[in-house]
Design an enzyme around this catalytic site. Structure first.
Site, short mmCIF file in Angstrom:
data_model
loop_
_atom_site.label_atom_id
_atom_site.label_comp_id
_atom_site.label_asym_id
_atom_site.label_seq_id
_atom_site.Cartn_x
_atom_site.Cartn_y
_atom_site.Cartn_z
N GLY A 1 0.79 -1.22 0.00
CA GLY A 1 0.00 0.00 0.00
C GLY A 1 0.82 1.27 0.00
O GLY A 1 0.31 2.34 -0.30
N GLU A 2 2.08 1.17 0.34
CA GLU A 2 2.94 2.34 0.42
C GLU A 2 3.44 2.70 -0.98
O GLU A 2 3.96 1.84 -1.72
CB GLU A 2 4.12 2.06 1.36
CG GLU A 2 4.96 3.30 1.65
CD GLU A 2 6.07 2.98 2.63
OE1 GLU A 2 7.06 3.73 2.69
OE2 GLU A 2 5.96 1.95 3.34
N ALA A 3 3.31 3.99 -1.33
CA ALA A 3 3.64 4.43 -2.68
C ALA A 3 5.11 4.22 -3.01
O ALA A 3 5.46 3.85 -4.14
CB ALA A 3 3.26 5.91 -2.85
N ILE B 1 5.72 0.64 -3.99
CA ILE B 1 5.21 0.36 -5.33
C ILE B 1 6.14 0.95 -6.38
O ILE B 1 6.43 0.34 -7.42
CB ILE B 1 3.79 0.93 -5.49
CG1 ILE B 1 2.83 0.27 -4.49
CG2 ILE B 1 3.28 0.75 -6.91
CD1 ILE B 1 1.44 0.84 -4.50
#
Length: 1691
Positions: free
Chosen positions: A637-639, A642
């Site tokens: 979920g952490e940008a 990703i």
């Protein structure tokens, strides 16, 4: 009728067809069926002309092909009419032809013009008539056709027959017809697949059981007696087909079969036979038929569901009756995997209970028979079908879960199946933990829904689930025990390995004979099976557990999990190896994989790069690549995470497709866009969706400022929108956070914490489509892989791992159910589970688990709280007793819990009978008074007035060892009534059952009986040590079991008795005197029984069982106990004297301890028995072991030290002499019988150093040592009579029996026995000579080492020693120096008695042996005397130094000289001591001089010059010392002052000097006179002159004026002062010595006198001038001048 019977002619088939054609003619409508009637008549006429002529190619027996076609044509026409009255005779005729095997041939779709093909189709077609009777007739004919061994219905035709029956089942007119159709189909399946198994048409057929077919479905169509009708229908058809065809027809069939063999019908080798082809085809189509309507939309179509259900039922019949062909033929096995498993998978989506039940039934059969070839399929279906339902606790379907529980109970009846599941799945890293999940799922079901959770179950359903799950757990542990017992029985039979592997299968097949099933173990294992040992499986199991631990840790903290796996070497340390783990390991949380790949630490970053690089995106479009990439994990979920992942993905994609984009940045941005599009398009929370134009607009200019083609972006958009990019779903099972508060109530938290189990998410009744799709993917992935090895285990060690997995859940389930439920059946089931669990864990030696089960059972007996007892608690007691009987050989430490229960039962039963407690016999009077005062209101209840009963009514904890009465805690009447009622429950357990446990101990094995005795001792100890309620139940049982087991071998009894011995010792030392007395009396009873047994030589058992008496005797502080032991031993010995054997050691140890007792009566009692033993039973003492002689001697010696009466001591000494006589006379038995080759040397004494002197002595002689050593020590006794008696006996024994001793032994006797005797006389002198640090007079206090001898004792000892030495001089001549040294020590003793004794003994020794002494021996004598004198001198000088600090008379005034007050106490003691020692010293020195002089005078002729030299050295040394002592004026003043103060006489120092000089002078003069040779050699004359000069000077010194010195140069005095009183006294004392000197000078020869005259002439002149106290001096002086000087001067 007779005409009808003759219709058809002479042929066999004609006789069948003729009547039927006639009936058809009669029933046909003439106008409508004219052609049919004429055809029938034509055939009838033709049949009249035919005869039987066998033709193998003809379909009809006895007729040719053309005739057959003609004859059967009317039947086909009749069936085509669809007119019931005509069809019925035709069907009946067809049935008879098929049943009697008159029709033959192959029926298949490839020959549609064949007569049989047409007939079969025509028969099937008439079902459409729509009449009930026609349906049944068609079913009957079709079954008969398939049943016929001469007709092979193949391929589509067979399927057509099945379809026809299928349609009857689905659309039958009534229930009976439907059931018949179903039964016919089942029978057809049996026929087809039985023939496929045998690959032959001639097989023995099994008849289907109609009741079994209705077990799951179609119960609603049963119309009363339908089952009976259908069963009869099937039986009739099968029975009708059993009619034997004629012999000639058999020959035709055999030929026909031989012809068909070439086409493959009966081919055994090479290609697949037609029979098996048909079976395979039928199976395949049934599977497809069962899947045809498996879509969710058609589930409401009941006809389709019935068809599906029927297909599954038929498949179940096939699988249930399948044989080895299904495992040996790859096509059939693959068909199961490919079609049946797919059918089960697709049908699992339906929520139809009958389908689920059939699925479970089929899966059960697959498990039983084909599991070895379907390992991966079982691993997939078991969780889907069984575990998914089992683990659903909150929202289960009742029937569905009951079906699963029934399935589990069914498979649990097969021990091998349970073992195989654990071995092949729980021990396989790549397989699920099926066994573990079964057990834990059953536990959760048994515990029920967690408190506070919502559930759809009714209370009755919940209870049913609980009880059924417990039954399953019981079945599991029972199966484990059964398998274990079978393996042990195989191992005990010592069969070869090949046979050994077959035995379990045979045993197991017997278990299933009732239901006619066979198992996978009945077949030979295929190539994929292999045998494994427990060690290999243990490694695999451990590896899997460790890996699962790492996976679990990874799913919580990925970095920690990877570190753990790398450190435990489950995963390699390189990034590539970690990537393989992440991609290939099942159970990993996809979200956690994504989180780990997105970490920015160095190692996770390397792993992420390696992970992306492991993908090959070559020739993939971008959408496919990103979809393929995201299948393995879920994006974090952490940008930032990703971003890192997508950046690497873009790089990899461009590397694999270099021409796709201008740079990796383009792929990076596009990847982000695709992820956003996927979320936008498929997230229901997004209301306004992104359009294609929006997507194209958002990606403008991303290719280095250029736009990507719109067609490309549009296609990518459509691809994502239409087909969602689904990331990997979490495959890990979330752990349950639910806790059961009941665990805390039952104390099961610790148990449940040992069980690792997880709870799955709740599922619907039917498996969802996602699960099915996931499993289909598994099938496809496994299809390309080779089947993993299937392991078969015969090593029972595998059960250890199974128990480790299952014991916690089982214990929890049984305990919770037993505690919560009052249902008798549930309690009995739980207790069965406990019994099986104890059996398995006990036999496997798993102590912790075994004790856990036994302890739980013991707690559930509730005997510790009898007031709350129920029937289930009594059942628990019975189960405990059963365990003790059945598994006693393996209980080990768990016996303690069982025996504790038995003890409590007996206690409660006694209380219930009103018997007084054992405490009443042990309690004090004070306690008894308290008992009389307690609970007067309960006296009407009899025994209930006992406070102990009150304590039992109140109850206590299980662990409380004793329940003491608490008077302050009152008991209510209802509690008492309840307790009385509960005691009545215990009446179910009789005393016989209790006693049977103890009586059964004699059947226990060695290790078991040892553990049993150990546990019983602990329980008995707990009973006896109770401070308020001591009991003796277990103690009496100890005596009983000792009696029961008395016939065991010695080795076992030794181990048992070592435990009993420690127990009796511990309790015998109890502070409770009554308990101790009771225990010792029990030990006496037991010992009396043991003494009845004979004991062979060299055994030690009798000694071992008497050892407790010894230890208690030595350690007990109670005189009563010690006296009791002495009496017990006396009674046992005197009553069983011939059987004591090795026990004499313990007997003598007891008496030895008693001899040193502080109580006179104990000493006398023991000695009385000892006296009788020695006098009357001495021969028994050493009957088996001669070393007991030393124990007897030691005992007697201890009695000699008794202080109570001298009579005991003197008698004991006399017995010692008696023992010596026996020993000398060879009275010990071992001299006659012989000993073993290496017997142990007897214990000599506590001082081991004494033993070494006798090591060279032979075995028999060494037994003298303790006797002689003991007597030797007695010589230092403080009692005179004892000393004298022991001395006398000792030396008499040595003198009387010394001829038996060797030289080596004599050396030991002298060093260890004789010499220590004299230590008490002269040992302190040795101390004086060696102690360099002693300065205090107390150090030299006399008689510090025991009692000192008087003169008489010393003389006796010395004379006895000399007598002994003289008697055995030849043997012990080497000890001369030691003996002389010893006598010299006596001489130098400060006491007068030893000195005189030493002188006398030494002189006697010389007198007796002087003539036999050698030169060296004489030298040794004189050296010893010289050493004694020198040691005395040196030690005396040390003593003199102690008064150096005391002031002399010169430092004191006249008035203080004799003032005692000015001298401190220490100085007075020192002075007194020095004066005393000076006197003694002078005496000793004079004695030495006397000895030397006497020896010289007596043995002058035997002495050589070397001896004379030693004599002169001794005399010279002593005389010099005397002169030195007498010349020390300071010493004389101090001594004089001391004597004045203490009023003592002064030491005779002057006398000492004169005597030593006189003796020295006499010896020199004697030598000069009588031994001129020696005199000349030793130059005696110069020594004599020197001595004379010295003496004259001493005399002149005291006669001249005080202070005058003799100097040759001094001037003569004009006057001479008269002598003082002291000088006169000294001169008078020295006068005789001077006279002797003058006489000696006068006796010199003239030459000698003349030669030495210058030396002494001035002294003679001075004598003339001196004043003399004696007139004799001038007279002799005058004579010297007259006789010697005168003649010399005349010359």
């Amino acid at each position: 009728m007779s005409s009808s019977q003759n219709l058809g002619g002479a042929t066999r088939c004609g006789r069948i067809i003729g009547p039927s054609l006639d009936k058809i003619i009669k029933n046909a409508a003439w106008r409508k069926h004219t052609f049919l009637v004429s055809a029938c008549k034509s055939v009838l006429d033709k049949l009249e002309t035919l005869s039987d002529s066998p033709d193998s190619s003809s379909p009809l027996f006895g007729l040719s092909n053309s005739d057959s076609d003609a004859v059967l044509q009317p039947l086909l026409l009749s069936l085509d009419t669809a007119y019931a009255k005509v069809v019925e005779p035709a069907l009946d005729c067809s049935f008879k032809l098929f049943s009697l095997s008159l029709l033959q041939g192959e029926v298949c779709s490839s020959s549609p013009d064949s007569l049989l093909y047409k007939l079969i189709h025509a028969i099937s077609k008439v079902c459409g008539i729509g009449e009930e009777s026609i349906e049944l007739a068609v079913l009957r004919v079709l079954l008969a056709a398939v049943r016929s061994p001469r007709i092979l219905i193949r391929g589509d035709c067979l399927l057509h027959v099945v379809r026809t029956c299928y349609n009857v089942y689905l659309g039958g007119f009534n229930g009976t017809n439907q059931i018949c159709a179903k039964s016919v189909l089942a029978q057809i399946m049996l026929i087809v697949f039985t023939r496929s198994e045998a690959n032959s048409m001639d097989v023995s057929l099994k008849t289907v059981n109609v009741n079994d077919l209705l077990a799951i479905t179609d119960k609603n169509v049963n119309e009363g007696n339908s089952v009976h009708i259908c069963q009869g229908f099937i039986n009739d058809v099968i029975t009708a087909g059993e009619a034997a065809p004629p012999s000639d027809f058999r020959l035709v069939l055999q030929v026909e079969e031989g012809q068909d063999t070439g086409s493959g019908v009966n081919a055994e080798d090479g290609g697949t036979s037609k029979i098996r082809e048909d079976g395979f085809l039928l199976f395949k189509n049934l599977c497809k038929l069962s899947m045809k309507f498996s879509s969710q939309e058609n589930t409401d179509d009941q006809i389709l569901v019935r068809g599906k259900t029927l297909s599954l039922e038929l498949l179940k019949v096939i699988i249930d009756n399948g044989g080895p062909i299904w495992r040996s033929d790859e096509r059939f096995l693959n068909a199961i995997k490919q079609y049946l498993c797919l059918s089960l998978l697709k049908n699992s989506a339906l929520s139809v209970m009958s389908i689920f039940q059939l699925q479970c039934a089929i899966f059960t059969s697959l498990l039983r028979k084909y599991r070895s070839g379907m390992k991966s399929e079982v691993g997939i279906f078991f969780p889907m079908l069984v575990l998914r339902v089992l683990e659903n606790v909150l929202q289960p379907s009742f029937l569905q879960k009951m079906t699963v529980l029934s399935l589990l109970e069914n498979i649990c009846h097969d021990p091998y199946l349970i073992i195989d599941i654990f071995v092949n799945f729980d021990c396989d890293v790549e397989s699920p933990n099926i066994f573990e999940r079964i057990v834990n799922g059953l536990l959760k079901t048994a515990l029920g829904p967690p408190p506070g959770s919502s559930t759809t179950l009714t209370p009755i359903q919940d209870i049913t689930f609980r009880h059924e799950s417990v039954k399953c757990l019981v079945s599991i542990i029972k199966a484990m025990g059964t398998w274990m017992d079978q393996q042990f029985s195989v191992g005990e039979s010592h069969l070869p390995k090949s046979i050994e592997n077959e035995v379990p299968a045979d045993n197991h097949s017997n278990l299933n004979e009732e239901d006619g099933t066979t198992t996978d173990h009945d077949f030979h294992p295929d190539l994929s099976s292999e045998s494994s040992d427990a060690a290999t499986l243990e490694q695999r199991r451990a590896y899997k557990i460790e890996l699962q631990k790492g996976v679990t840790l990874f799913n919580r903290k990925p970095s920690k999990g990877i570190e753990f796996l790398i450190s435990s070497r489950k995963v390699g340390s390189s990034p590539d190896e970690v990537v393989l783990f992440l991609r290939n390991t099942t159970g990993l949380n996809a979200t956690m994989i994504g989180d780990y790949l997105g970490e920015r630490e160095e190692f996770p970053m390397k792993v992420m790069h390696a992970y992306v690089d492991s993908f090959d995106f070559k020739e993939m479009n971008f959408g496919e690549a990103i979809r393929f990439f995201l299948r393995g994990f879920r994006l974090p979920g952490e940008a930032q995470k990703i971003d890192r992942i997508m950046e690497k993905f873009a790089e990899r994609f461009c590397k694999c497709n270099p021409d796709s984009f201008s740079s990796a940045d383009t792929a990076y941005v596009l990847a982000y866009s695709v992820i956003m599009l996927n979320t936008d398009a498929h997230n229901i929370m997004v209301k306004e969706k992104m359009s294609k134009a929006d997507f194209i607009r958002n990606n403008r200019g991303i290719d280095d400022g250029k736009d990507l083609p719109e067609e490309y972006l549009g296609a990518l958009y459509d691809q994502v929108v239409k087909n969602e990019i689904k990331m990997s779903s979490d495959s890990s099972v979330p752990e349950s956070r639910q806790s059961n508060s009941l665990n805390k109530l039952l104390g099961l938290d610790g148990i449940l914490s040992l069980v690792y189990w997880t709870q799955t998410e709740e599922k619907a009744v039917g498996a969802n489509g996602l699960l099915i799709k996931h499993i289909q993917e598994k099938f496809r992935s496994n299809s390309g892989k080779s089947e993993s090895a299937y392991h078969v285990v015969t090593d029972v060690a595998i059960l250890r791992f199974m128990v480790e997995v299952s014991w916690g859940p089982m214990l929890a389930a049984f305990s919770v159910t037993l505690d919560q439920s009052d249902d008798r059946l549930a309690a009995v089931e739980c207790l069965r589970g406990f019994r099986y669990a104890v059996h398995v864990t006990a036999v496997m030696g798993m102590q912790t688990q075994r004790d856990a089960f036994v302890t739980s059972m013991a707690k559930f007996t509730n005997l510790h709280c009898a007031g709350d007892m129920k029937q289930k608690n009594v059942d628990a007691v019975k189960a405990i007793i059963s365990i003790a009987i059945e598994d006693g050989n393996h209980l080990q430490d768990a016996w303690e819990h069982i025996l504790t229960c038995l003890s409590r039962i007996e206690h409660l039963q006694l209380l219930g009978e009103g018997a007084p407690s054992d405490a009443s016999y042990f309690a004090s009077s004070e306690t008894e008074e308290k008992k009389a005062l307690g609970f007067p209101n309960l006296k009407k209840k009899g025994a209930l007035q006992n406070p102990v009963m009150m304590a039992v009514v109140r109850g206590g904890s299980y662990d409380s060892s004793a329940i003491g009465p608490n008077v302050s805690a009152l008991v209510k009447q209802d509690q008492i009534n309840s307790f009385i009622a509960n005691l009545n429950l215990l009446d179910q357990i009789g005393s016989f059952q209790l006693n049977n446990v103890y009586a059964h101990s004699q059947r226990l094995k060695t290790e078991a009986i040892v553990a049993f005795v150990k546990a019983l001792c602990k329980v008995s100890m707990s009973e006896l040590q109770s401070p308020t309620d001591p009991r003796v139940f277990s103690l009496t049982k100890l005596v009983e079991i000792a009696h029961y087991n008395m016939n065991r071998i010695r080795l076992v009894w030794s181990r048992i008795w070592s435990i009993l011995s420690d127990f009796f010792v511990s309790v015998g030392l109890s502070e409770n005197l009554s308990v101790a007395i009771f225990v010792m009396d029990s030990l006496r009873q037991l010992s009396m029984k043991f003494l009845e047994r004979e004991e062979l030589a060299n055994y030690n058992f009798q000694n071992e069982f008497l050892r407790p008496f010894v230890i208690v005797m030595q350690k007990s502080s109670s005189a009563e106990i010690r006296e009791l032991i002495v009496r017990c031993i006396s009674q046992m010995v005197l009553s069983r004297v011939s059987n004591v054997k090795s026990g004499w050691k313990s007997v003598f140890k007891v008496f030895t301890t008693a001899a040193a007792d502080e109580r006179k009566n104990i000493v006398l009692l023991a000695f009385e028995t000892m006296e009788k033993i020695v006098r009357e039973y001495f021969s028994y003492i050493t009957e088996t072991e001669a070393t007991t002689f030393t124990d007897c001697v030691r005992c007697l010696i201890t009695f000699t030290n008794s202080k109570f009466t001298s009579d005991v001591s003197l008698n004991a000494i006399a017995f010692l002499r008696f023992c010596a006589l026996k020993l000398a006379d060879g009275g010990l038995v071992w001299n006659e019988k012989g000993r073993s080759s290496s017997p142990g040397t007897p214990a000599i004494d506590d001082n081991a150093s004494n033993t070494q002197n006798f090591m060279d002595a032979d075995e028999n002689i060494s037994y003298w040592v303790p006797l002689l050593t003991g007597l030797s020590k007695l010589t230092s006794d403080s009692r005179l009579a004892i000393r004298k008696s022991s001395l006398e006996v000792l030396f008499n024994i040595l003198k009387d029996h010394g001829h038996l001793f060797s030289r080596t032994f004599w050396i030991g006797v002298f060093s260890s026995i004789i010499y220590p005797i004299f230590n008490s006389v002269w040992g302190e002198n040795d101390l004086l000579s060696k102690d360099e640090h002693s300065s205090s007079p107390s150090t030299f206090s006399p008689h510090s080492n025991g009692a000192s001898w008087d003169g008489e004792t010393s003389a006796m000892a010395a004379q006895s020693l000399v007598d002994l030495f003289v008697s055995f001089f030849i043997v012990i001549r080497c000890q001369l120096s030691s003996v002389v040294s010893l006598l010299a020590g006596l001489i130098r003793s400060p006491a007068q008695g030893p000195t005189v004794a030493g002188i006398g003994a030494l002189l006697r020794l010389a007198d007796e042996l002087g003539g036999r002494f050698s030169e060296n021996e004489w030298k040794e004598i004189f050296l010893a005397v010289k050493e004694a004198a020198s040691l005395t001198l040196s030690s005396f000088m040390k003593i003199l130094r102690t008064i150096d600090d005391i002031p002399d008379e010169e430092t004191l005034s006249d008035q203080d000289f004799s003032n005692e007050d000015d001298v401190d106490e220490d100085s007075l003691q020192t002075m007194s001591y020095v004066v005393s020692r000076t006197k003694s010293h002078i005496t000793v020195q004079l004695q030495v001089v006397q000895v030397v002089t006497d020896l010289y005078r007596i043995h002058q002729q035997s002495l050589l010059a070397s001896h004379v030299t030693l004599i002169l050295e001794i005399l010279s040394s002593i005389s010099s010392h005397a002169h030195q002592l007498n010349s020390d004026l300071v010493l004389q003043k101090k001594v004089r002052r001391a004597c004045s103060i203490l009023e003592l006489s002064e030491p005779p120092m002057l006398h000492f000097e004169n005597d030593t000089h006189q003796n020295y002078l006499d010896i020199l003069q004697d030598l000069l006179t009588y031994n001129p040779g020696v005199s000349l050699e030793l130059k005696i004359e110069p020594q004599l002159i020197t001595l004379c000069v010295k003496i004259l000077k001493l005399y002149l010194k005291c006669t001249l004026f005080e202070g005058a010195e003799l100097e040759e140069t001094r001037q003569p005095k004009i006057w001479i002062l008269p002598m003082g009183a002291a000088s006169k006294e000294e001169a008078a004392a020295r006068s005789p010595l001077v006279v002797a000197v003058l006489k000696a000078l006068r006796g010199l020869k003239r030459d000698s006198f003349k030669r030495y005259a210058p030396n002494f002439f001035p002294l003679l002149v001075e004598l003339v001038r001196s004043e003399h106290s004696s007139s004799q001096v001038p007279q002799v002086l005058s004579t010297v001048f007259h006789t010697c000087m005168g003649p010399m001067m005349d010359e």
